[in-house]
Every structure is written in C-alpha cells, then in structure tokens.
Design a protein around this motif. Structure first.
Motif, mmCIF file in Angstrom:
data_model
loop_
_atom_site.group_PDB
_atom_site.id
_atom_site.type_symbol
_atom_site.label_atom_id
_atom_site.label_comp_id
_atom_site.label_asym_id
_atom_site.label_seq_id
_atom_site.Cartn_x
_atom_site.Cartn_y
_atom_site.Cartn_z
ATOM 1 N N ALA A 1 7.332 -1.173 7.610
ATOM 2 C CA ALA A 1 6.768 -2.378 7.004
ATOM 3 C C ALA A 1 7.858 -3.242 6.377
ATOM 4 N N THR A 2 8.848 -2.595 5.748
ATOM 5 C CA THR A 2 9.966 -3.336 5.161
ATOM 6 C C THR A 2 10.734 -4.104 6.235
ATOM 7 N N GLU A 3 11.046 -3.439 7.316
ATOM 8 C CA GLU A 3 11.790 -4.087 8.402
ATOM 9 C C GLU A 3 10.991 -5.225 9.020
ATOM 10 N N GLU A 4 9.682 -5.012 9.180
ATOM 11 C CA GLU A 4 8.838 -6.060 9.749
ATOM 12 C C GLU A 4 8.795 -7.287 8.842
ATOM 13 N N SER B 1 0.825 -1.209 0.000
ATOM 14 C CA SER B 1 0.000 0.000 0.000
ATOM 15 C C SER B 1 0.857 1.256 0.000
ATOM 16 N N THR B 2 1.846 1.304 0.883
ATOM 17 C CA THR B 2 2.685 2.504 0.979
ATOM 18 C C THR B 2 3.553 2.680 -0.263
ATOM 19 N N THR B 3 4.030 1.565 -0.824
ATOM 20 C CA THR B 3 4.857 1.639 -2.027
ATOM 21 C C THR B 3 4.046 2.186 -3.199
ATOM 22 N N ALA B 4 2.790 1.752 -3.270
ATOM 23 C CA ALA B 4 1.917 2.242 -4.353
ATOM 24 C C ALA B 4 1.688 3.744 -4.229
#
Length: 882
Positions: A865-868, A836-839
C-alpha cells in the motif's frame, strides 16, 4: 550443421498432444536410448527404483523419473554411453493381496486353487497389467533402454537371488530363529517396518491388579491398552531402585486365569515415574517386553494364532478374536474385582498393515533372518570412505544412525508369490540350501516361505546387469553412477543394496564394489498447501492427468523446478499452468525468431563487430550455462531450472528479441546477419540446455531451427572462451531500467501500449547510451520532438553512471482531467489500505494475539500500500495542474 528446410513451417501454436507420442516412438526406434556395452565412451548408468508391477505411477514416481531422465539426457549429450535401465518389482504382498481380493470376489481363496495354480494366476495378472507402467513411462518421456527391461522374478534375477542366499547361508549370515515380528492377521504373514503405518487410535487404558485383592497382602497394579495380552504375561517388571516394590522383587504372584506364577523382576527399562511404576511383560507380543524377556530368560508363550485369535491358553478365551477377547478379559478381571481404576479412553499410536488396514500384531514367530552386523558395517564404511557420496550430506547422520544400529533382518514371508526360500528339509530333520545349479536330495521338501521383496530388490543394481554371470553390461556399467530415490526408503531399500553390494556383489581385484557412486535423495511431493498427498485426503494428483491437460514438458518442468536434494516439493495446478505457459512462450519466441531470420547454422562474427546487446546476451548465455552445469552436477535441479527459466523468459524473450528487432530494422545487411547468427546461437544453446527437462518442445524447435537430426544426440553446450564484457552488461542493464521507467510512466498515465509520444532525452551520452536511442524509441514507444514540442511531464531516471532525463509531451494523448480523477480514486483506495494496516500493526493487543503468519501478511499489505500510494502520487504530480 545441416541447413534448415525453409519450407518446413512450425505449427501456429504448441499443442503437446500432436507431437509427444510421435517423438517418443521416433527416439526409441532410432535407438537413442539403447546403451552399447562395447562403447569406448565413458559410462553413465542409473537403475530405476522398480515400481510395483501391480500399480501405476503416482506423482512421487513421476518426480524421480523426471530427475533420472534429466540426468541421463544431459550425460548422453555430454558424450557418455548412457544406460538408464527400467524394470519392475514383483511386489510380493501387494500383488498377492490384489489377486486374493479378486479371488474373493469370485468366491474363492488361494487354498481353493493350491499353490501352483495360484502362482499361475498371479503371473497371468502380471502379464495383463504389467504394460501399464511402461506406457506411463513413455508418456512421461522416460529415455530408458527398453531392450534391457528387467523384472525381479525373471530367470536372471531369480538366479542372482538364489546365488546370494546360498552364499550367505553357507557363510553363516542367514539363520532360522523364533523372534518377534510385525504380523498381519489378514495376510497371515510377517511384514516389514515399511509396510506398517502408524495412526492415533482411541483405545482404553485398563489398570488391573496382580496378586492379592487385600491391600495388606502382596499385589501390584499394572496398566495396559491391550488387556487381552495379559494371557501371555510371564513377569511383572519394576525398577531396581523403586523402594515401593523392593520387597516384592524375586517373589511370584498368581496369574488370574492361567496356571502360571508371575515373577516380579527388576529391570532398568522401567520408568518408576510413569503410572504405577510397574509394567506387565508379554514377551511374545511386545517388542520391548521381548527384549526384557531375553535379558531375564523368561518363558515366551504365543497366545494368538496366525489370524490373531486367542489360542492355546487353556482358558475360556481360546478361539476369540483379539478384539472380542479384549472386552471379555476386561469383564472377567472386573468380575474378580481386579480392575482398580475406572477404565478410561486413551489415545495412542497403533501400527496398521499398509496393505490391508488392520492393526498389526507383534508376534513371536519362527522366521528366517539375516545377521546384519558385518554387512551393515561395510555399508556404513562405504559412505565414510567416500566410495558412495550422499546428496545432500545432511542425510549422512540419518544413514549412520540406521546402519550403525541395525537389528537382524527378518527375510521370510508366509506368502506364495515371491522367491521361494531355497531351503529343503529332509525326512530326518536335515536342512539343505540349494544353489542355482543344484538339486535337492530325493524326498526333501522345500521351505514354503518366500523371501522379503527387499531381498531381491536389494540386488537390483547388479542382478539387472546379468550378475552372477560376468556380462559386458556388468563390466561397462557397474558400479552404477547414481541412485535417485526418496529419503523415505533410505533404510528399507538403499541400505539393503549397500549391504549386498559391498559384501556380496560383483568384485574388482577380489573386492566387492559399492552399487552406486552417488546417492541422490529427493523429498516427497506435497500438494500446494504443503500436505502429503494421499487418497484419504483426496489431494493426490495423477501425473498423466497433468500430461493430458498441460503436456509432459509442463509436468516435467514443474517437478524439476522444485527439486533440491533432501527437500520436499509442493506443487499445484498453478505451477503446472505456469510451466505450460513457459513451453508456449519458448515455442512462440523461437518461431518468431526464425521468422525474423534467426540462423543457427553459421559461425558467429568477431565480437568486436557485435553490438553491446549481442555481446550482453552471449555473455549471459555463458553465465546461465555455467549456472545450469553447476546445478545439475550438484543435483540442485531447482537452481538450474530457475536460471534457465529466467534467462529464457526475462532476458531472451522479453529483452533480446525486442532489441534484435530494432537491429533487424536498421536495414544494415552486416548488422542483420550478425543479429540472426547471435539469435540463432542463443536459441540453439538454450534449447539444448532445456532439453533434459523439457524434451518434447525443445526437440520440435531445435530440429526446425538447426535442421539437424535430433537434440537428443546433440552435444551439450560449451562456454565460449571470450572474456565477458562488463561495460556492455552495465549499459544494457541501464537501458532496461530506463525503458522500464518510461513504460511504467506510460502505464500510470493511461497511454495505450502502441501509442507513440514525443520525447526529448538528456544524458544518454554521459550514461554511455548515446547509440541506444533507437532501442528506446522502439521499446518505449517514443519519437523525436518536433518544433511544436512542449513537455508536459518529466521523468528522471538514475542509472549507474548518470541520471537521464526524459521529457514527454502527452498533450492530446491523455484526458488529463479523467486521468487525474482515476488516479485520485486509486490513491484514496491505497491510502485507506495503508491506514487500515498501519492501525492494526499499531495495536499491541492485536500483535500479541495474532499468529506470526497473519502479522507478516499484514506487514506485506502495508508495504504494498505504501509503494502504491507513492507511485500514484508521483503519477498525479507528473500530470501537473491541481
């Protein structure tokens, strides 16, 4: 040190309400805060910015009180003779307004009582409410010298005021003249700039015509938001280069209502590009017009009385309130056909009386003034020469901008409460200024005006020490060491003190002295959203409410932790709760340490006999002590408090206490004794370092830990002379990283916190941690591998000198299928958030329209989100299987 009483147990938990009042009274009774003017110790002195006697302490007061108290307590511990002098200001306008409001509720006015009876009533009110602030200061823990409390209208300070006024009058620095002032029609007095607050007001812009109504005949159009003031117009000004009006300059136009000719004058002040390029000039009711009136020697008729009613114009508008007249004058101009444009709404800034709320009226008035040129120069030179140092130095430009461009100061107020001006008028017009030991001639009548409150408070640094008498306090404690105050009154109060101190105050070798060597300017206290606190916004915080709910230490630490020179501070309940948690953490950790043998009464063993953990924490203690000293000396309270907070919480409580438990568990008498002494040393110094900011909890804990009388009079800690051990620091840092990674793995795998698991560890010897296995087993809940050990997961941790491999057998401790299902669900959620955030961040239309702070927030969500996703994926891989 004395031996602690082993029978004296600390209460189970920290409850500030059980201790604060008792401790504070004990400190006062013991005389810890009472300064000795005959002491041979070096002096450190602060005079409190005197709060108004009719008020209560708000969060801004609490803020600067905490900072002053922290400075005072630390200097006392450093061996200085400390005087923190308390007192209150008589607050002429505020106090008189309050009493008049009470009289109004009784159906009375001050005139009904008369001056003498009214002043008696004010003194009675002062006696009734004056103790309120003192009680609040006690609740905050202010270590002030109550034996030297002063009031700006007590006998000694009144004598100082009269002495200075007499000297300045005799030297030609005080004079009487008719000038423009801020006038309060409700209070019926001139007020200072600081008592005027500005707000945007929806008014109306009226454009009207002077001169002929025939376009072919001489006329000029002007515009104003205060059309009633045209009754006092004495000129119309245009720019000298404005060709449109060249032929009219020097001519005169008829006033529509008054038998007066209005000359057209040329002045560079006028902006030919603004409006019609012509402005009406009302010298008696506008600051800019007054200046033009002086340059052109214009008449300056005052058209309003002291209640802002139209007066003495000889027109039908006399007797009208200014706002009624505004409407009636506009209507009369319209009736004559002089309104040339449709009257339209106009938003403009209007000054209002801060005390009574009504718009102030610029008004020409006979007042007493101070000629400031020489005084302001001496105040500016004191900073230029370094006699007074401003913190932060970035405020110097603002300081010079004011003192180098200061206008003469209106010091008279048309009030009854205050220092009555010591001028007496004779029957033949004679004027006499009466000094403190003089009497006015018979038949003379005293001036009815009183002095601006800033006049008496400007003498505060030396009048409170007994000047003009040559007292022991003055000899010992003046000039004062530092003034702590807000940057918002840099001009109004600080400049006055500097002018008086450097020109009129106590002298050494016939030279006046600066009133303070250092000037620390703090910012405003704002709410957690960065908004200025105010009653109208409903976001003000009562500091005593926080004392009740969180404890004085929590309030104090919250404020000090955010304090840096010249910077505003934002605070909310979350900050106070965090500080309360810190006090509780400190209490619990010290109590736990004492239960496990912490000893602050003995000498530390040789460093060679200590463990690396011991040497590491002692070295960190020295570094934190140095950081705290640097912060306090530079008035960077935030840096000092942050350093102490993270050392106490992150290093002492979270790490060293746990490492110490392992050392105690070795059942080695020498090792246990050394650990108890190191732990005692660390806590002893830490509590002393925190005491200036958190006096109550540190007092309770330090007394229990050391058995000594009071941390208030304990010596300030000193850095050890031993060289730091960088190897120990590196090894402990590696050990922390290793334990943290194992703990993270355990958490990701869903292991219970206390559940031990078997592990094989390779690489400890290469990493220099060969003796650290007991710490690792205890803090990471590991145990040795048995004969049937079979690793189910492997963790590789890169340390400073080597990679350590930890193989763990989680069989029988984790429901692998259930754990994989849980982690898979968490991974799906993390990947959805990442998608979602990347979009959004890949959408150029969104990026071009969204505010920067919104984009930044989404970028942060993407990072988390990436780290998670990476963490959860690694945890799934560690479980093995498919």
């Amino acid at each position: 040190m004395s031996t602690p009483d082993p029978t004296r147990e600390l209460p189970k938990s920290w409850d500030p309400a059980e201790h604060e009042a008792r401790l504070y009274q004990r400190w006062v009774d013991a005389g810890y805060f009472t300064a000795d003017a005959s002491s041979e110790k070096p002096a450190f002195s602060i005079v409190i910015p005197p709060p108004n006697v009719n008020g209560s302490l708000h969060m801004g007061h609490a803020y600067e009180h905490v900072l002053m108290d922290a400075l005072s307590r630390r200097r006392r511990m450093q061996g200085y003779e400390v005087l923190w002098l308390p007192g209150m200001d008589h607050a002429a306008i505020a106090m008189q307004t309050m009493v008049e409001r009470k009289l109004a509720a009784e159906g009375l006015t001050r005139d009904d009582l008369g001056r003498e009876a009214f002043i008696e009533r004010v003194w009675a009110e002062k006696a009734e409410i004056g103790d309120n602030i003192g009680e609040q200061m006690r609740r905050l823990g202010d270590g002030v010298d109550w034996t030297r409390e002063r009031f700006t209208m007590d006998d000694g300070l009144s004598r100082a005021v009269q002495t200075v006024f007499k000297k300045m009058y005799d030297d030609g620095l005080i004079y009487r003249a008719e000038r423009l002032v801020n006038w309060s029609p409700v209070l019926k007095t001139a007020i200072s700039d600081i008592e005027v607050s500005y707000a945007d007001v929806e008014g109306e812009l009226v454009s009207f015509r002077y001169g002929s109504l025939d376009d072919g005949q001489p006329h000029i159009v002007v515009a104003t938001t205060r059309v009633e003031t045209m009754l006092g117009d004495t000129a119309i000004a245009v720019h000298p280069d404005d060709e449109r009006y060249a032929a009219l300059i020097g001519t005169e136009l008829d006033h529509p209502f008054v038998d007066r000719k209005i000359p057209v004058i040329a002045d560079d002040y006028v902006d030919p590009e603004f409006g019609s390029g012509a402005v009406k000039i009302t010298p008696a009711h506008d600051p800019n017009d007054f200046a033009i009136g002086q340059r052109h020697d214009l008449p300056m008729p005052t058209i309003m009385d002291d209640e802002a009613r139209i007066a003495d114009t000889g027109t039908e508008f006399d007797g009208m309130d200014r706002f009624e007249a505004r409407v009636k004058v506009r209507e009369a101009l319209a009736a004559q056909g002089r309104i040339v444009k449709e009257v339209r709404p106009y938003l403009h800034s209007v000054g209002h009386s801060e005390r009574t709320g009504e718009p102030i009226e610029p008004r020409l008035s006979m007042q007493w003034w101070v000629r400031v040129e020489s005084l302001a120069k001496s105040a500016g030179d004191a900073v230029r020469n370094g006699d007074t140092v401003i913190h932060p130095t970035s405020m110097e430009s603002r300081w010079f901008g004011w003192v180098d461009n200061m206008y003469d100061w209106c010091i008279s107020r048309q009030l009854w409460w205050g220092h009555r001006i010591p001028i007496w008028y004779g029957p033949d017009g004679d004027i006499v200024c009466v000094g403190p030991d003089e009497q006015a001639p018979e038949g003379y009548v005293q001036e009815t005006d009183v002095l601006d409150t800033w006049f008496s408070s400007g003498l505060w640094p030396f009048s409170t020490l007994g000047w003009p008498e040559q007292t022991a306090e003055l000899e010992k404690f003046y000039p004062t060491s530092v003034l702590v105050t807000g940057y918002d009154i840099l001009f109004f109060w600080v400049a006055r003190m500097m002018m008086f101190g450097t020109s009129m105050g106590p002298q050494v070798d016939d030279q006046p002295q600066v009133p303070f060597h250092n000037l620390f300017l703090h910012g405003l206290v704002r709410d957690e959203h960065g908004r200025k606190m105010s009653k109208s916004k409903g976001n003000g915080i009562d500091p005593l409410d926080w004392v009740e709910r969180f404890g004085a230490d929590a309030l104090r630490f919250t404020l000090a932790r955010g304090a840096n020179p010249g910077s505003d501070i934002s605070v909310g309940e979350d900050h106070a709760q965090s500080s309360r948690n810190f006090a509780t953490k400190l209490y619990n950790a010290t109590k736990f340490a004492m239960m496990n043998g912490a000893d602050a009464t003995g000498e530390l063993p040789d460093r060679d006999t200590l463990t690396e953990a011991d040497r590491w924490i002692l070295d960190r203690l020295d570094q934190v002590l140095a950081d705290a000293d640097a912060g306090f000396e530079a008035y960077e309270f935030s840096k000092a408090c942050e350093s102490l907070y993270h050392f106490a919480w992150d290093e002492v409580c979270d790490w060293y206490l746990e490492l110490a438990k392992v050392q105690f568990a070795e059942n080695d008498e020498n090792r246990s004794r050394a650990t108890s002494l190191v732990l005692g040393e660390v806590l002893d110094k830490l509590l002393r370092l925190l005491h200036p900011v958190m006096p109550f909890v540190t007092e309770v804990l330090w007394q229990a830990l050391t058995g000594e009388e009071s941390v208030v009079i304990a010596p300030w800690p000193q850095v050890q002379s031993a060289d730091a051990d960088p190897v120990a620091a590196r090894h402990i840092d590696d050990l922390q990283r290793l334990i943290t990674e194992v703990r993270r793995f355990r958490s990701d795998q869903g292991l219970r916190p206390g559940q031990r698991v078997a592990a094989e560890i390779d690489g400890l010897d290469v990493a220099g941690l060969e003796r650290s296995r007991p710490y690792l087993d205890s803090l990471a809940r590991l145990e040795g591998a048995g004969d049937d050990f079979a690793a189910t997961a492997t963790i590789d941790v890169r340390l400073s000198a080597a990679t350590v491999t930890v193989r763990i057998d989680t069989s029988g401790t984790v429901d692998v299928a259930a754990e994989r299902k849980r982690l898979a669900k968490d991974l799906a959620a993390a990947e959805k958030e990442l998608s979602s955030t990347t979009a959004k961040l890949g959408n150029e239309q969104f990026l071009s329209k969204a505010p920067d702070h919104v984009v930044a927030k989404i970028r942060e969500r993407q990072r988390v989100a990436t780290e998670e996703a990476e963490r959860i994926g690694a945890a799934l891989n560690a479980l093995g299987g498919s």
